[in-house]
Motif scaffolding. Sequence first.
Motif, PDB file in Angstrom:
ATOM      1  N   ILE A  97       0.822  -1.215   0.000  1.00 49.13           N
ATOM      2  CA  ILE A  97       0.000   0.000   0.000  1.00 49.13           C
ATOM      3  C   ILE A  97       0.851   1.258   0.000  1.00 49.13           C
ATOM      4  CG2 ILE A  97      -1.598   1.370   1.417  1.00 49.13           C
ATOM      5  CD1 ILE A  97      -2.908  -1.260   2.273  1.00 49.13           C
ATOM      6  N   ILE A  98       1.953   1.275   0.744  1.00 50.48           N
ATOM      7  CA  ILE A  98       2.752   2.495   0.850  1.00 50.48           C
ATOM      8  C   ILE A  98       3.475   2.795  -0.465  1.00 50.48           C
ATOM      9  CG2 ILE A  98       4.782   1.347   1.851  1.00 50.48           C
ATOM     10  CD1 ILE A  98       5.143   3.884   3.598  1.00 50.48           C
ATOM     11  N   TYR A  99       3.967   1.772  -1.140  1.00 50.52           N
ATOM     12  CA  TYR A  99       4.616   1.982  -2.441  1.00 50.52           C
ATOM     13  C   TYR A  99       3.593   2.458  -3.468  1.00 50.52           C
ATOM     14  CZ  TYR A  99       7.845  -1.293  -0.141  1.00 50.52           C
ATOM     15  OH  TYR A  99       8.670  -1.933   0.753  1.00 50.52           O
ATOM     16  N   GLN A 100       2.425   1.856  -3.446  1.00 49.76           N
ATOM     17  CA  GLN A 100       1.373   2.233  -4.387  1.00 49.76           C
ATOM     18  C   GLN A 100       0.937   3.674  -4.182  1.00 49.76           C
ATOM     19  OE1 GLN A 100      -1.459  -0.797  -3.418  1.00 49.76           O
ATOM     20  NE2 GLN A 100      -0.345  -2.412  -4.513  1.00 49.76           N
ATOM     21  N   SER A 101       0.895   4.120  -2.921  1.00 54.45           N
ATOM     22  CA  SER A 101       0.520   5.494  -2.620  1.00 54.45           C
ATOM     23  C   SER A 101       1.525   6.487  -3.196  1.00 54.45           C
ATOM     24  CB  SER A 101       0.403   5.684  -1.104  1.00 54.45           C
ATOM     25  OG  SER A 101       0.094   7.023  -0.793  1.00 54.45           O
TER      26      SER A 101
ATOM     27  N   SER B   4      17.537  -0.870   3.257  1.00 54.60           N
ATOM     28  CA  SER B   4      16.904  -2.089   3.774  1.00 54.60           C
ATOM     29  C   SER B   4      16.623  -3.065   2.633  1.00 54.60           C
ATOM     30  CB  SER B   4      15.593  -1.756   4.493  1.00 54.60           C
ATOM     31  OG  SER B   4      14.843  -2.929   4.748  1.00 54.60           O
ATOM     32  N   ILE B   5      17.202  -4.257   2.733  1.00 55.93           N
ATOM     33  CA  ILE B   5      16.923  -5.286   1.726  1.00 55.93           C
ATOM     34  C   ILE B   5      15.440  -5.649   1.734  1.00 55.93           C
ATOM     35  CG2 ILE B   5      17.339  -7.701   1.114  1.00 55.93           C
ATOM     36  CD1 ILE B   5      20.221  -7.342   2.099  1.00 55.93           C
ATOM     37  N   LYS B   6      14.890  -5.837   2.919  1.00 52.23           N
ATOM     38  CA  LYS B   6      13.495  -6.257   3.057  1.00 52.23           C
ATOM     39  C   LYS B   6      12.526  -5.200   2.530  1.00 52.23           C
ATOM     40  CE  LYS B   6      10.060  -7.509   6.580  1.00 52.23           C
ATOM     41  NZ  LYS B   6       9.832  -7.733   8.035  1.00 52.23           N
ATOM     42  N   CYS B   7      12.759  -3.949   2.890  1.00 54.76           N
ATOM     43  CA  CYS B   7      11.783  -2.899   2.577  1.00 54.76           C
ATOM     44  C   CYS B   7      12.035  -2.193   1.256  1.00 54.76           C
ATOM     45  CB  CYS B   7      11.772  -1.863   3.701  1.00 54.76           C
ATOM     46  SG  CYS B   7      11.144  -2.483   5.277  1.00 54.76           S
ATOM     47  N   ASP B   8      13.297  -1.914   0.957  1.00 60.36           N
ATOM     48  CA  ASP B   8      13.605  -1.028  -0.167  1.00 60.36           C
ATOM     49  C   ASP B   8      13.985  -1.778  -1.439  1.00 60.36           C
ATOM     50  OD1 ASP B   8      13.217   1.168   1.575  1.00 60.36           O
ATOM     51  OD2 ASP B   8      15.238   0.870   2.361  1.00 60.36           O
ATOM     52  N   ARG B   9      14.430  -3.016  -1.295  1.00 58.46           N
ATOM     53  CA  ARG B   9      14.707  -3.825  -2.481  1.00 58.46           C
ATOM     54  C   ARG B   9      13.575  -4.827  -2.706  1.00 58.46           C
ATOM     55  NH1 ARG B   9      19.383  -8.284  -2.581  1.00 58.46           N
ATOM     56  NH2 ARG B   9      17.656  -9.431  -1.616  1.00 58.46           N
ATOM     57  N   ASP B  10      13.427  -5.773  -1.765  1.00 58.22           N
ATOM     58  CA  ASP B  10      12.470  -6.859  -1.975  1.00 58.22           C
ATOM     59  C   ASP B  10      11.023  -6.377  -1.917  1.00 58.22           C
ATOM     60  OD1 ASP B  10      14.736  -8.370  -2.125  1.00 58.22           O
ATOM     61  OD2 ASP B  10      14.487  -9.337  -0.163  1.00 58.22           O
ATOM     62  N   GLY B  11      10.703  -5.542  -0.942  1.00 58.83           N
ATOM     63  CA  GLY B  11       9.334  -5.035  -0.826  1.00 58.83           C
ATOM     64  C   GLY B  11       8.922  -4.217  -2.035  1.00 58.83           C
ATOM     65  N   ALA B  12       9.844  -3.406  -2.525  1.00 56.38           N
ATOM     66  CA  ALA B  12       9.561  -2.609  -3.718  1.00 56.38           C
ATOM     67  C   ALA B  12       9.316  -3.509  -4.923  1.00 56.38           C
ATOM     68  CB  ALA B  12      10.719  -1.651  -3.989  1.00 56.38           C
ATOM     69  N   ARG B  13      10.118  -4.554  -5.053  1.00 50.52           N
ATOM     70  CA  ARG B  13       9.986  -5.457  -6.206  1.00 50.52           C
ATOM     71  C   ARG B  13       8.647  -6.185  -6.189  1.00 50.52           C
ATOM     72  NH1 ARG B  13      16.193  -7.959  -6.638  1.00 50.52           N
ATOM     73  NH2 ARG B  13      17.177  -5.968  -7.206  1.00 50.52           N
ATOM     74  N   VAL B  14       8.190  -6.577  -5.004  1.00 49.28           N
ATOM     75  CA  VAL B  14       6.878  -7.217  -4.897  1.00 49.28           C
ATOM     76  C   VAL B  14       5.780  -6.269  -5.379  1.00 49.28           C
ATOM     77  CG1 VAL B  14       5.155  -8.076  -3.258  1.00 49.28           C
ATOM     78  CG2 VAL B  14       7.533  -8.816  -3.059  1.00 49.28           C
ATOM     79  N   ALA B  15       5.979  -4.966  -5.148  1.00 43.91           N
ATOM     80  CA  ALA B  15       4.994  -3.962  -5.571  1.00 43.91           C
ATOM     81  C   ALA B  15       5.166  -3.551  -7.028  1.00 43.91           C
ATOM     82  CB  ALA B  15       5.102  -2.731  -4.667  1.00 43.91           C
ATOM     83  N   GLY B  16       6.082  -4.191  -7.757  1.00 41.52           N
ATOM     84  CA  GLY B  16       6.257  -3.898  -9.171  1.00 41.52           C
ATOM     85  C   GLY B  16       7.266  -2.819  -9.483  1.00 41.52           C
ATOM     86  N   ILE B  17       8.059  -2.439  -8.473  1.00 41.33           N
ATOM     87  CA  ILE B  17       9.076  -1.394  -8.621  1.00 41.33           C
ATOM     88  C   ILE B  17      10.448  -2.061  -8.693  1.00 41.33           C
ATOM     89  CG2 ILE B  17      10.166   0.574  -7.444  1.00 41.33           C
ATOM     90  CD1 ILE B  17       7.394   0.994  -6.068  1.00 41.33           C
ATOM     91  N   ALA B  18      11.350  -1.491  -9.478  1.00 37.31           N
ATOM     92  CA  ALA B  18      12.719  -1.999  -9.532  1.00 37.31           C
ATOM     93  C   ALA B  18      13.465  -1.523  -8.287  1.00 37.31           C
ATOM     94  CB  ALA B  18      13.421  -1.508 -10.798  1.00 37.31           C
TER      95      ALA B  18
END
Length: 207
Positions: free
Chosen positions: A140-144, A168-182
């Motif tokens: 939700i936060i990336y989409q916003s 942060s690997i979890k938040c800024d790399r992997d979490g972003a990728r799950v949301a469709g962001i590189a």
Amino acid sequence: MQTCVIFDVFGTLIQIHEKRNPHLQLLRYGRRQGVSPRTEHLHMFMTRELDWEEAAHALGIRSGYVKLHSLNRLLEEELASMTLYDDAQKAIAMLQEAGVKIGLCSNLASGYGPAVRELLPGLDAYGFSYEIGAMKPNPIIYQSVCRDLGVQPGQQLWGDRVVMIGDSIKCDRDGARVAGIAGFHLNRIGQGDFFDLIEFAECVLNG
């Protein structure tokens, strides 16, 4: 093609030289009253706009003016010690000069938001968890942030390109990728995808 870059804030663009951890201090104060710190307490700090009195009340912690004033002083000391990393302003300027939209995406307690905006004015989107009501890595936060930038992550049809970097690997790399962001991991000692923001900006502009 529209290119947008999303930055994490602390540990990426901004550093705190005098860490006082006022929210942790409130939880420690509550522990002496029998209030056990829990994960949901951190979530509350990061997803709601609360002053110190409201936060203490929500946690069931009894606190008077002197204690609340001391917590606010600790926060002010942290805010006064905040500075940009040496490469932050240059990397942002490089990207903006090339027409790249810039957004922030940060898990942030409400007391920090105005100071971050003051250090980093004139950006295209500010995605702070306490305003959005969701923390990274919740999509939700990336989409916003992407909505505020005028792009849709994961939708390659229109040719939009959205890139994120943070420490942060979890938040800024992997979490972003799950949301469709590189998403990419910043590690300033060379153990991530990038070791500084200038290298990252150059890669975005050349990519």
